[in-house]
Design a protein around this motif. Structure first.
Motif, mmCIF file in Angstrom:
data_model
loop_
_atom_site.group_PDB
_atom_site.id
_atom_site.type_symbol
_atom_site.label_atom_id
_atom_site.label_comp_id
_atom_site.label_asym_id
_atom_site.label_seq_id
_atom_site.Cartn_x
_atom_site.Cartn_y
_atom_site.Cartn_z
ATOM 1 N N LEU A 4 67.725 19.150 -29.100
ATOM 2 C CA LEU A 4 66.534 18.770 -28.345
ATOM 3 C C LEU A 4 65.383 19.707 -28.668
ATOM 4 O O LEU A 4 65.585 20.909 -28.854
ATOM 5 C CB LEU A 4 66.825 18.820 -26.840
ATOM 6 N N ASN A 5 64.180 19.158 -28.711
ATOM 7 C CA ASN A 5 62.984 19.966 -28.927
ATOM 8 C C ASN A 5 62.360 20.308 -27.578
ATOM 9 O O ASN A 5 61.790 19.443 -26.908
ATOM 10 C CB ASN A 5 61.978 19.195 -29.794
ATOM 11 N N THR A 71 56.541 9.221 -23.691
ATOM 12 C CA THR A 71 57.875 9.528 -23.172
ATOM 13 C C THR A 71 57.780 10.289 -21.851
ATOM 14 O O THR A 71 56.686 10.626 -21.383
ATOM 15 C CB THR A 71 58.663 10.390 -24.166
ATOM 16 N N ALA A 72 58.941 10.584 -21.309
ATOM 17 C CA ALA A 72 58.992 11.343 -20.060
ATOM 18 C C ALA A 72 58.380 12.729 -20.213
ATOM 19 O O ALA A 72 57.907 13.313 -19.225
ATOM 20 C CB ALA A 72 60.445 11.461 -19.601
ATOM 21 N N VAL A 73 58.368 13.280 -21.424
ATOM 22 C CA VAL A 73 57.774 14.613 -21.624
ATOM 23 C C VAL A 73 56.274 14.580 -21.334
ATOM 24 O O VAL A 73 55.743 15.466 -20.647
ATOM 25 C CB VAL A 73 58.036 15.094 -23.067
ATOM 26 N N GLU A 74 55.589 13.550 -21.837
ATOM 27 C CA GLU A 74 54.150 13.439 -21.567
ATOM 28 C C GLU A 74 53.907 13.125 -20.087
ATOM 29 O O GLU A 74 52.957 13.644 -19.478
ATOM 30 C CB GLU A 74 53.521 12.354 -22.447
ATOM 31 N N ALA A 284 62.971 16.774 -18.215
ATOM 32 C CA ALA A 284 62.083 15.796 -18.846
ATOM 33 C C ALA A 284 62.501 15.505 -20.282
ATOM 34 O O ALA A 284 62.506 14.345 -20.719
ATOM 35 C CB ALA A 284 60.640 16.302 -18.806
ATOM 36 N N VAL A 285 62.863 16.553 -21.007
ATOM 37 C CA VAL A 285 63.231 16.374 -22.421
ATOM 38 C C VAL A 285 64.526 15.576 -22.553
ATOM 39 O O VAL A 285 64.629 14.665 -23.391
ATOM 40 C CB VAL A 285 63.358 17.743 -23.110
ATOM 41 N N LEU A 287 65.681 13.451 -20.389
ATOM 42 C CA LEU A 287 65.379 12.073 -19.977
ATOM 43 C C LEU A 287 64.701 11.312 -21.110
ATOM 44 O O LEU A 287 65.039 10.158 -21.395
ATOM 45 C CB LEU A 287 64.474 12.105 -18.734
ATOM 46 N N ALA A 288 63.737 11.960 -21.758
ATOM 47 C CA ALA A 288 63.014 11.308 -22.851
ATOM 48 C C ALA A 288 63.937 10.974 -24.015
ATOM 49 O O ALA A 288 63.771 9.940 -24.668
ATOM 50 C CB ALA A 288 61.874 12.209 -23.327
ATOM 51 N N ALA A 289 64.913 11.843 -24.262
ATOM 52 C CA ALA A 289 65.806 11.659 -25.413
ATOM 53 C C ALA A 289 67.012 10.774 -25.087
ATOM 54 O O ALA A 289 67.795 10.450 -25.993
ATOM 55 C CB ALA A 289 66.291 13.018 -25.906
ATOM 56 N N GLY A 290 67.162 10.391 -23.809
ATOM 57 C CA GLY A 290 68.370 9.652 -23.430
ATOM 58 C C GLY A 290 69.620 10.479 -23.645
ATOM 59 O O GLY A 290 70.681 9.956 -23.976
ATOM 60 N N ASP A 291 69.487 11.783 -23.449
ATOM 61 C CA ASP A 291 70.587 12.713 -23.702
ATOM 62 C C ASP A 291 71.671 12.572 -22.624
ATOM 63 O O ASP A 291 71.355 12.318 -21.448
ATOM 64 C CB ASP A 291 70.028 14.147 -23.691
ATOM 65 N N PRO A 292 72.943 12.737 -22.995
ATOM 66 C CA PRO A 292 74.007 12.648 -21.989
ATOM 67 C C PRO A 292 73.873 13.680 -20.868
ATOM 68 O O PRO A 292 74.449 13.511 -19.787
ATOM 69 C CB PRO A 292 75.287 12.908 -22.814
ATOM 70 N N ASP A 293 73.125 14.760 -21.121
ATOM 71 C CA ASP A 293 72.940 15.803 -20.107
ATOM 72 C C ASP A 293 71.849 15.451 -19.093
ATOM 73 O O ASP A 293 71.597 16.236 -18.172
ATOM 74 C CB ASP A 293 72.542 17.114 -20.792
ATOM 75 N N ALA A 294 71.204 14.285 -19.249
ATOM 76 C CA ALA A 294 70.018 13.995 -18.441
ATOM 77 C C ALA A 294 70.303 14.001 -16.945
ATOM 78 O O ALA A 294 69.518 14.548 -16.156
ATOM 79 C CB ALA A 294 69.424 12.647 -18.859
ATOM 80 N N GLU A 295 71.425 13.435 -16.533
ATOM 81 C CA GLU A 295 71.710 13.368 -15.096
ATOM 82 C C GLU A 295 71.977 14.760 -14.532
ATOM 83 O O GLU A 295 71.512 15.112 -13.435
ATOM 84 C CB GLU A 295 72.896 12.437 -14.832
ATOM 85 N N ILE A 296 72.709 15.578 -15.291
ATOM 86 C CA ILE A 296 72.965 16.949 -14.842
ATOM 87 C C ILE A 296 71.659 17.734 -14.794
ATOM 88 O O ILE A 296 71.391 18.479 -13.839
ATOM 89 C CB ILE A 296 73.977 17.627 -15.779
#
Length: 366
Positions: A4-5, A71-74, A284-285, A287-296
């Motif tokens: 992730l960036n 994205t969610a970052v912006e 935010a990052v 969420l934007a990336a659809g990362d599996p860690d988003a909920e945590i």
């Protein structure tokens, strides 16, 4: 965890700068304070500039559906600036939560929201958590909706209401014109995001999602993740304003900020705000990336940032001494926003309990 960036991009920095400059010019604290006296004239004017002129209403809408494709970052950058100014606009409720619900539908309402032709609100209590109980109004065979939901955020600014209704074992979502509902304003702790009770008595709605529970919960989760950025904005303003004040205020022949006891309090608060910023950015990052860690990440951010914002506002009021208690000083706006945000979209305690489930943390021995 994926790669992730977490660094700030030029686009994000430019967007943040534009929103901050606009709010400095158009969101006068005196006009925001006037909301508590019933003068809501700033809301529509400010939202028009942000939503239509800057195009923020369609930030999270894909370009092929009429939006900006950001994205969610912006969106988090915008929310941090809105929190920094306690701006009384429905960006979180319409451009984030309601928009995210509609992303799962083929409704033309999404394009109307992106173009700021309409403003929407999801009819759930402000305190509704992504993993908690959801209201479900009754709907008859002709699509007429009946029921009441209390303490809804964004309903006063909306001309379309997204109404969850019972559909078998799940939830359907209907779009109802706000004019067909009774939207009763509620005197709220935070009048910059005033709540309302919404009652429908046989109002006819347009079905936008037949199986909408997943979309509603994803929208609330996105709102919770991005609300953390707003809380960071509130906390940063309180910290910086307090530092500036303590550099100027003099007592016993020296600046008050030079006393070691106050330095320690500010240093502790600075560490808290920086930690909150890291948690909010990661939420935010992911969420934007659809990362599996988003909920945590969202649970961590909401478990931490709400309390930090309240602490920053309370410290600001106390360290400003008498002037911090006055109606004329805007500090009370930040304390009220921080306290209201603390219970919005799930309390810190509820998010900590959810986090324990997500990471299989065993319950403490009694």
């Amino acid at each position: 965890m994926s790669d992730l960036n977490l660094l700030t991009t030029d686009v994000e920095a430019d967007l943040r700068s534009v929103v901050r400059d606009l709010l400095a010019d158009r969101c006068d604290p005196a006009a925001v304070t006037a909301l508590y006296d019933g003068d809501r004239s700033i809301v529509a004017e400010l939202w028009k500039v942000l939503a239509a002129d800057l195009g923020l209403a369609g930030l999270l809408v894909p370009e092929e559906r009429g939006g900006d494709g950001a994205t969610a970052v912006e969106a988090a950058a915008v929310l941090e600036e809105l929190g920094r100014a306690v701006a009384p606009v429905p960006f979180l409720t319409s451009a984030v939560v309601a928009t995210t619900v509609l992303l799962d539908s083929d409704s033309e309402l999404l394009a109307a929201l992106a173009a700021n032709e309409r403003t929407a609100a999801l009819v759930v209590p402000l305190s509704a958590a992504p993993h908690g109980a959801l209201p479900a109004l009754r709907v008859d065979a002709d699509g007429r909706l009946t029921g009441t939901v209390t303490s809804v955020a964004g309903a006063l600014e909306a001309d379309v209401l997204l109404v969850p209704a019972a559909a078998g074992d799940g939830l359907a979502v209907y779009a109802v014109a706000a004019a067909d509902a009774v939207v009763a304003p509620v005197v709220s702790l935070d009048m910059t995001r005033q709540l309302a009770d919404v009652t429908l008595a046989g109002a006819t709605g347009e079905l936008v999602l037949a199986d909408g529970e997943g979309a509603v919960r994803r929208a609330l989760a996105a709102g919770a993740a991005l609300l953390a950025a707003e809380q960071v904005g509130v906390a940063r303003w309180c910290l910086q304003t307090t530092i500036d004040y303590l550099k100027e205020r003099r007592q016993f022949g020296r600046a008050v900020g030079g006393f070691q006891a106050l330095k320690h309090r500010l240093a502790d608060l600075f560490a808290d705000v920086e930690s909150a910023d890291a948690a909010a950015r990661y939420a935010a990052v992911t969420l934007a990336a659809g990362d599996p860690d988003a909920e945590i990440a969202a649970a961590v951010a909401q478990a931490y940032c709400g309390d930090v914002a309240v602490k920053a506002a309370e410290e600001a009021v106390q360290l400003h001494a008498g002037i911090g208690m006055t109606w004329e000083h805007p500090l009370h706006l930040y304390l009220k926003r921080a306290k209201a945000d603390q219970i919005a979209l799930g309390t810190p305690g509820a998010h900590r309990a959810r986090l324990a489930d997500l990471i299989d943390l065993p319950a403490a021995a009694s």
